[in-house]
Design an enzyme around this catalytic site. Sequence first.
Site, PDB file in Angstrom:
ATOM      1  CD  GLN A 170     -34.946  54.780 -19.280  1.00 24.51           C
ATOM      2  OE1 GLN A 170     -35.177  53.720 -19.849  1.00 24.51           O
ATOM      3  NE2 GLN A 170     -34.835  55.932 -19.915  1.00 24.51           N
ATOM      4  N   GLY A 171     -35.104  53.897 -14.442  1.00 27.58           N
ATOM      5  CA  GLY A 171     -36.108  53.056 -13.795  1.00 27.58           C
ATOM      6  C   GLY A 171     -37.494  53.380 -14.326  1.00 27.58           C
ATOM      7  CB  SER A 186     -39.414  48.833 -18.281  1.00 29.35           C
ATOM      8  OG  SER A 186     -39.361  49.495 -19.525  1.00 29.35           O
ATOM      9  CB  SER A 237     -29.641  50.756 -18.473  1.00 32.57           C
ATOM     10  OG  SER A 237     -30.654  50.381 -19.374  1.00 32.57           O
ATOM     11  CD  GLU A 269     -34.686  55.446 -24.132  1.00 31.29           C
ATOM     12  OE1 GLU A 269     -34.196  54.361 -23.810  1.00 31.29           O
ATOM     13  OE2 GLU A 269     -35.744  55.884 -23.638  1.00 31.29           O
TER      14      GLU A 269
END
Length: 378
Positions: free
Chosen positions: A121-122, A124, A156, A239
């Site tokens: 996941q990109g 933040s 992550s 999520e």
Amino acid sequence: MDLAYTAEEEEFRARLRAWLAARLPTLPPQPSPDDWPGRRAYDTAWQRALYDAGYAKVHWDAPPTLRLIYLEETERAGAPYVGANFVGLLHAGPTIAAEGTPEQRARWLEPILRGEEIWCQGFSEPDAGSDLASLRTRAVRDGDAYVVTGSKLWTSHAEVADRCELLVRTGPAGSRHRGLTWLAMPMDAPGITVRPLRTLAGAAEFAEMFLDEVRVPVTDRVGDENDGWRVTMVTLSFERGTAFVGEVVACRRTLVDVAAQARANGRWDDAALRRRLGRLNAEFTALWRLTQWNVSEAAATGGVPGTGGSVFKLRYSHARQELYDAAAEVLGPDALDLARPWTRERLSSLSYTIAAGTSQIQQNIVAERILGLPKGRR
């Protein structure tokens, strides 16, 4: 919602329990927490075993009751969870199933289910965490590709990922929510640099990622250009609303283990500790019922969880911290030993009030979207 299981559902439970009893003893030892290539191989092999046995699609295509039974039984048996591909199975996959084109669903979903592709996941960035709409990573359209430049933080499992669910700015500076786009970026594209980050517990499950004119095909965009905020809200709904389901089951099992440890080492005589564990038992029982509600609501409304996910995420984050604080109380001086799983989980639990949206953000969502209170001054 009927919380009782039917005869057919109990038959599914019996079949799954028998399969787990036969399959789990054949698994090799789990690799070291720091061996990410080894963990990827272990987790994807387990996912392939689930796929071959017909259980891989339980996260997406099965009725909610079967999914809950699956989580109850796999956790009870001590089976591996989603591991290194939790983003693919619990975030990106469900988002693509809900928002992707038929071609994207055909191209990406089966490889995730078969354990062939890992996603990260990109979202933040160093200056855009809770205020995700202030992100600065820029994507400029150049023919049939977007050229992406910027950086991401807390990515992550980036070091072992094949693709990244990436949120970028395609609108003008200052466009905030209205100028974002959701991309599925291939992690082998030129211009990507991944630098692992070590957490307080000693793990390196997160990374910072630098993007230097990375070309992402326009066909890898999910949703329309500048509609990424809406697509991201779908991702965050999964999520917060359903991705933590297995962890609730795990926490309930940990609570039983903590109580057993307290009986074994004499701490059970402490009435205050017994009251604390009893309250936590009530907390996690209520969270499991809320989980059942959220999963059932998602199934009834097209597969996307509602705002109940924020209620769950808010309370679960704090309950998890309280659980491992209680575990540390039971362990006594041994709680300082980082080799103990409960100690590592206690350190990890500190991040849960930040991950997947801070508790403050969840409080705002509950206040505005559930209670109907006016928005606070930003």
